[in-house]
Design a protein around this motif. Structure first.
Motif: not given
Length: 384
Positions: A131-135, A237-239, A141-143, A206-207
């Motif tokens: 699961r990748a994440a990008r701010y 939570i998703e992170f 927002e976090v995608e 970012g968070l």
């Protein structure tokens, strides 16, 4: 799912099924990232030998044929096919499944996406979900995205379902470091993991910045802060769902690399990824706890503000009641003379006091006495 370490794939070389003949497909022009070539969403495909890129292919069929020819001509040269796909359809994945004997359960996960990070073995193929994440700074927002990786003895297929991470950068990094790439499919898997985990650091930053802003909003009484706390909590939570299971995946890979004595340098690289991921998960856990504390503080401040507002309303109501008492008291005092005056102002002929000599003085005294009595009563009751 078994928790046993996974055998590094280079020890399984030669266990892939025998190549089968296939008709040659006409070459298609190469496509940029995300573009379609025929029915394929092919980002990049290449064959590597001893850490060097020896063939660049423009279709899946060409890639299959090239890898087979390499295997027939030099079975021991360690040729590896690395295929990158972006949101492929069922036809593309079916083609890969037929060529590399991919399990139908892994294919189903790759098509549907929306999977938790996990590591599965199907015969001599590893299937890894990341699961990748990008701010996104513009929207704060976090995608989240998904990357699926099939790793076999002589191939790596990465299926990307989101814009992040940039796997083209991973390919460039490995191609500029042949010593690492010649370590085989494990090195490619490590590099993809490293890219995904490195992408978490800007998200954490970012968070943290968002939480700093929320703390300011909380203590300045911003009415919209509760909604932002809730939305940010959902992102955290998703992170956690992305980073927590991935830590288990990396640790299982680390155990497998150590057990089967994969190259020591590659083991160090993977342990470094694990260290970075542990740091990220600890920070994310801290962010979630901090958001809980902020939510509690905000609820306390909101309650205090409501109490102050209720107190102010009560004070205003009490003040209004006092004014109503005063007005009512004076109205009653003034009403008494008015009543007497009204009675004696009716001008009937048969009124006993109408022609009485002391009628007027008596009426005036009566009005005065009633007013004085009412004034004394209201004064004692502190209405005036």
């Amino acid at each position: 799912m078994s928790e046993r370490p996974f055998l590094p794939l280079r020890h399984l070389a030669g266990r892939r099924r025998a190549p089968h003949p296939a008709p040659a497909a006409p070459s298609a022009p190469s496509a940029p990232d995300g573009a379609r070539v025929g029915h394929e969403t092919l980002v990049d495909a290449a064959v590597y030998v001893d850490g060097d890129r020896v063939e660049s292919l423009s279709s899946l069929a060409d890639t299959y044929r090239c890898l087979r020819e390499r295997g027939d001509e030099a079975p021991d040269d360690g040729a590896i096919a690395w295929i990158g796909l972006y949101r492929p359809d069922q036809h593309d994945l079916a083609s890969l499944a037929e060529e590399f004997d991919l399990h139908e359960l892994a294919l189903e996960d790759a098509i549907l996406a929306h999977q938790r990070p996990k590591l599965e073995r199907y015969d001599d193929t590893l299937f890894v979900v990341l699961r990748a994440a990008r701010y996104v700074d513009a929207t704060e927002e976090v995608e989240f995205g998904e990357v699926h990786v099939f790793v076999g003895p002589d191939f790596v297929v990465n299926v990307r379902h989101s814009e992040a991470p940039d796997l083209a950068a991973v390919r460039r990094r490995l191609e500029s470091n042949p010593d690492l790439l010649r370590l085989g499919p494990e090195a490619i898997l490590y590099a993809i993991l490293d890219r995904v985990v490195d992408g978490y650091a800007p998200v954490v930053a970012g968070l943290e910045n968002d939480i700093d802003e929320i703390e300011v909003q909380v203590f300045t009484g911003d009415p919209g802060v509760s909604r932002r706390i809730y939305e940010l909590t959902r992102e955290v939570i998703e992170f956690q769902r992305a980073t927590g299971p991935l830590l288990t995946v990396v640790r299982r890979l680390t155990l497998g690399f150590a057990k089967y004595r994969t190259d020591e340098e590659l083991q160090r690289y993977l342990r470094d990824v694990e260290d970075h991921l542990v740091t990220v998960t600890e920070k994310v856990d801290g962010l979630r706890q901090l958001l809980r504390d902020i939510l509690t503080v905000n609820a306390t401040l909101v309650a205090q503000q409501q109490n102050e507002e209720m107190k102010n309303l009560s004070e205003v109501s009490i003040s209004q009641n006092e004014e109503v008492k005063r007005i009512s008291a004076w109205a009653a005092i003034l009403f008494a003379p008015t009543l007497v005056g009204t009675v004696y102002g009716m001008n009937f002929d048969s009124m006993p006091e109408l022609h009485w000599r002391f009628g007027y003085p008596m009426a005036v005294v009566m009005m005065f006495m009633v007013s004085v009595v009412l004034y004394v009563v209201f004064r004692r009751r502190r209405w005036i």
